[in-house]
Design a protein around this motif. Structure first.
Motif, PDB file in Angstrom:
ATOM      1  N   VAL A   1       0.924  -1.460   0.185  1.00 26.30           N
ATOM      2  CA  VAL A   1       0.228   0.119   0.098  1.00 26.30           C
ATOM      3  C   VAL A   1       0.741   1.478   0.226  1.00 26.30           C
ATOM      4  N   THR A   2       0.611   2.667  -0.109  1.00 31.58           N
ATOM      5  CA  THR A   2       0.640   3.735  -0.501  1.00 31.58           C
ATOM      6  C   THR A   2       0.623   4.610   0.884  1.00 31.58           C
ATOM      7  N   SER A   3      -0.201   4.482   1.665  1.00 29.59           N
ATOM      8  CA  SER A   3      -0.335   5.067   2.622  1.00 29.59           C
ATOM      9  C   SER A   3      -0.153   4.848   4.245  1.00 29.59           C
ATOM     10  N   LYS A   4      -0.794   5.276   5.427  1.00 37.20           N
ATOM     11  CA  LYS A   4      -0.408   4.880   6.515  1.00 37.20           C
ATOM     12  C   LYS A   4      -1.616   4.518   6.902  1.00 37.20           C
ATOM     13  N   ARG A   5      -2.922   5.081   6.428  1.00 35.87           N
ATOM     14  CA  ARG A   5      -4.123   4.661   6.600  1.00 35.87           C
ATOM     15  C   ARG A   5      -4.699   3.819   5.009  1.00 35.87           C
ATOM     16  N   ASP A   6      -4.352   2.993   4.695  1.00 38.15           N
ATOM     17  CA  ASP A   6      -4.540   2.317   3.605  1.00 38.15           C
ATOM     18  C   ASP A   6      -3.717   0.849   4.096  1.00 38.15           C
TER      19      ASP A   6
ATOM     20  N   ASP B   1       8.612   0.681   6.141  1.00 37.89           N
ATOM     21  CA  ASP B   1       9.108   0.942   5.972  1.00 37.89           C
ATOM     22  C   ASP B   1       8.223   2.486   5.208  1.00 37.89           C
ATOM     23  N   LEU B   2       7.284   2.012   5.253  1.00 36.14           N
ATOM     24  CA  LEU B   2       6.331   3.236   5.071  1.00 36.14           C
ATOM     25  C   LEU B   2       5.483   3.855   6.820  1.00 36.14           C
ATOM     26  N   LEU B   3       5.047   2.224   7.273  1.00 35.02           N
ATOM     27  CA  LEU B   3       4.743   2.581   8.540  1.00 35.02           C
ATOM     28  C   LEU B   3       5.529   3.486   9.650  1.00 35.02           C
ATOM     29  N   THR B   4       6.889   3.082   9.069  1.00 37.59           N
ATOM     30  CA  THR B   4       8.031   3.361  10.286  1.00 37.59           C
ATOM     31  C   THR B   4       8.422   4.928   9.878  1.00 37.59           C
ATOM     32  N   GLY B   5       8.170   5.301   8.477  1.00 38.47           N
ATOM     33  CA  GLY B   5       8.324   6.753   7.873  1.00 38.47           C
ATOM     34  C   GLY B   5       9.796   6.883   6.788  1.00 38.47           C
ATOM     35  N   ARG B   6      11.058   5.332   6.695  1.00 37.36           N
ATOM     36  CA  ARG B   6      11.620   5.286   6.147  1.00 37.36           C
ATOM     37  C   ARG B   6      10.835   5.717   4.626  1.00 37.36           C
ATOM     38  N   LYS B   7       9.789   5.598   4.254  1.00 42.87           N
ATOM     39  CA  LYS B   7       9.580   5.154   3.260  1.00 42.87           C
ATOM     40  C   LYS B   7       8.386   6.610   3.025  1.00 42.87           C
ATOM     41  N   THR B   8       8.097   6.879   1.873  1.00 41.93           N
ATOM     42  CA  THR B   8       7.048   7.627   0.871  1.00 41.93           C
ATOM     43  C   THR B   8       6.997   8.109  -0.542  1.00 41.93           C
ATOM     44  N   TYR B   9       5.865   7.622  -1.176  1.00 40.58           N
ATOM     45  CA  TYR B   9       5.792   7.293  -2.558  1.00 40.58           C
ATOM     46  C   TYR B   9       5.200   8.090  -2.983  1.00 40.58           C
ATOM     47  N   ALA B  10       6.208   8.220  -4.846  1.00 44.82           N
ATOM     48  CA  ALA B  10       6.090   9.330  -5.579  1.00 44.82           C
ATOM     49  C   ALA B  10       4.657   9.694  -6.015  1.00 44.82           C
TER      50      ALA B  10
ATOM     51  N   PHE C   1       9.380   5.349  -5.139  1.00 33.64           N
ATOM     52  CA  PHE C   1       9.768   6.420  -3.405  1.00 33.64           C
ATOM     53  C   PHE C   1      10.806   6.764  -4.021  1.00 33.64           C
ATOM     54  N   GLU C   2      10.434   7.260  -2.429  1.00 38.62           N
ATOM     55  CA  GLU C   2      11.577   8.325  -2.044  1.00 38.62           C
ATOM     56  C   GLU C   2      11.262   8.008  -0.591  1.00 38.62           C
TER      57      GLU C   2
END
Length: 530
Positions: free
Chosen positions: A221-226, A283-292, A514-515
């Motif tokens: 997924v590409t967001s924490k909420r998702d 990585d998304l949940l810990t803040g190490r990754k965010t998607y463009a 991803f960034e």
């Protein structure tokens, strides 16, 4: 595209070979129903035991579609479909050589995995056809392949009769059906075709990259909420298996302690699935990754498609199971007459599912097509709830076929959208959406089996009670369809590039965009914009 369908070159060869692979998987999956009477007689089974075998046939299809979706994204459709078809021979031969009820149950549970084959072709077809033609292509794949269930019903009794070489029951004089050779033969044919399929197809057109997720252990997924939405939507997949376990206990297949053990295993299965999803998205949940922004997608769109497949494919499986008895009881028909009329529902797959995909391609809005078809299905079921003995039979048949069109066209429309959600996880998305179809089927069939008991106060149901139960059953499916149509109209979004000449990310590399966020900076979660 309509003129080129009859050809057997290029992508059309892939389409035809793939829908026939699906066709054979459904012949295998539904090979018991037309021969069940002979199996029941040979083993001296009760009605409850035969119904138990029918339940076992779909029990493992729910988790199998999830697992197949993961394997598909990782290894590609060519090898996944080939191995599944070859695997089909094993449970078919075990069932064909069974000597007791326990062996029959084990074989049918294993055969439920073959029902997951549908998911594989969704991605194969999506790799070979552009978004502007994806609706019709997926509709042909789904509709013509799904006809395997009807083909099994019509051909297997005849084939099994031929294989008995004229043998007859000495007491009744009725012709015997060699169900062992009939069922075993379907598995062998599927395995042989699996080998043929492997050597005659490839995963994607030359020069194009087969995009894979970074990990296929769980849905990316590409967001924490998702992520939390995904955890919520995974609950019914295990929950419906707990309902199945309860039903098997009710027919006395095992005692209550065994049921509790099965429940504990299913809770463990959910937790294991949740852990895998956590590892994929940590990585998304810990803040190490965010998607463009261009690489994000909204999981709510997957969730809505899961609900559409509950109400269309889930209801189709349920209605196919009860329609012959419905016509027989409502209009005082013979079993043969009622069966032929009910078969019209399945026959509509040949036109309706491709038709739904074609409408989705041509109408210019896939979300509105989905909403309108789902609403038409809901209205159709509500009208079928009013069908009674006072109806003119031809009118009831026309209504059934019209309702069938909306149901199966809705299925085609659903999978005209699925491949456009996020290309590199198409297999997993298709697996989850397909699994929800089985969730719907089990839920509807459970309600259908319990309604007469509830309405009769645990007593013996009368004809009037059964008629009332049928009415309520159709009304439940109709109301569910209208609710989902509302969700489609107001919350389903038009996929990006729905009618483009090429997939939006066709020329990109398979690695996700991803960034990386340095730990020293505060992380701000971005919500998907599509």
């Amino acid at each position: 595209m309509l003129k080129e369908i009859v050809s057997f070159n290029g992508r059309y060869k892939i389409l035809h070979m793939t829908w026939f692979a699906f066709f054979l998987s459904f012949v295998v999956w539904f090979n018991l129903a037309p021969l069940a009477t002979q199996v029941k007689a040979d083993f001296g089974l009760t009605v409850a035991q035969i119904r138990t075998l029918a339940i076992c046939n779909v029990a493992l299809t729910v988790p199998a579609r999830i697992i197949i979706g993961m394997l598909l994204d990782k290894y590609g459709p060519r090898i996944t479909y080939s191995l599944l078809l070859i695997y089909a021979a094993i449970p078919c031969l075990i069932f064909a050589s069974a000597q007791n009820f326990s062996q029959l149950v084990a074989a049918r549970l294993a055969l439920g995995v073959v029902g997951a084959g549908f998911v594989i072709g969704i991605r194969m077809v999506a790799e070979w056809f552009p978004p502007k033609e994806i609706g019709l292509a997926e509709g042909i794949y789904g509709g013509w392949g799904n006809f395997g269930s009807a083909a099994a019903a019509f051909t297997l009794p005849v084939i099994a009769g031929w294989l008995s070489f004229g043998a007859a029951n000495p007491q009744t004089g009725e012709a015997l059906l060699n169900w062992r050779l009939g069922i075993g033969g379907t598995g062998i044919i599927a395995a042989l075709y699996g080998v043929l399929y492997y050597f005659n197809v490839q995963d994607n057109p030359p020069g194009k990259v087969y995009q894979k997720p970074k990990s296929a252990r769980g849905i990316e997924v590409t967001s924490k909420r998702d992520f939390w939405f995904l955890m919520l939507m995974n609950l019914p997949l295990s929950g419906i298996l707990m309902v199945l376990a309860w039903r098997l206990h009710k027919v006395k297949l095992y005692d209550i302690n065994t049921m509790y053990i099965v429940w504990a295993c299913l809770i463990g299965l959910y937790l294991f699935q949740a852990y895998n999803c956590l590892m994929v998205n940590k990585d998304l949940l810990t803040g190490r990754k965010t998607y463009a922004a261009k690489d994000r997608y909204s999981f709510s769109q997957v969730a809505i498609l899961e609900l559409t497949y509950i109400v269309n494919f889930g209801s189709e499986l349920a209605v196919v199971s009860m329609l012959p008895a419905f016509f027989e009881g409502t209009f005082a028909l013979s079993k043969a007459q009622a069966g032929m009329i009910a078969a019209s529902y399945a026959f509509m797959n040949l036109m309706s599912r491709p038709g739904g995909g074609l409408i989705s391609d041509r109408l210019g809005s896939r979300k509105r097509t989905m909403a309108v078809l789902t609403a038409g299905m809901g209205i159709g079921y509500l009208m079928m709830g009013s069908v009674g003995g006072g109806w003119w039979l031809p009118l009831a048949i026309l209504l059934t076929m019209a309702c069938s069109f909306f149901v199966q066209a809705g299925e085609g429309s659903t999978f005209a959208i699925v491949p456009l959600i996020k290309r590199r996880i198409t297999g997993q998305v298709a697996g989850n959406v397909g699994a929800y179809g089985n969730v719907g089927a089990v839920a509807y069939l459970t309600i259908f089996s319990l309604l007469p008991e509830w309405l009769s106060g645990e007593g013996e149901p009368t004809a009037a009670t059964i008629a009332q139960a049928n009415t309520i059953f159709f009304q439940i499916m109709g109301i569910a369809g209208l609710i989902v149509a509302f969700l489609c109209w107001f919350f389903l979004k038009e996929p990006k590039g729905s009618f483009a000449e090429h997939h939006e990310d066709e020329d990109t590399q398979p690695e996700p965009q991803f960034e990386t966020v340095e730990p020293s900076y505060p992380y701000v979660s971005g919500e998907p914009n599509s």
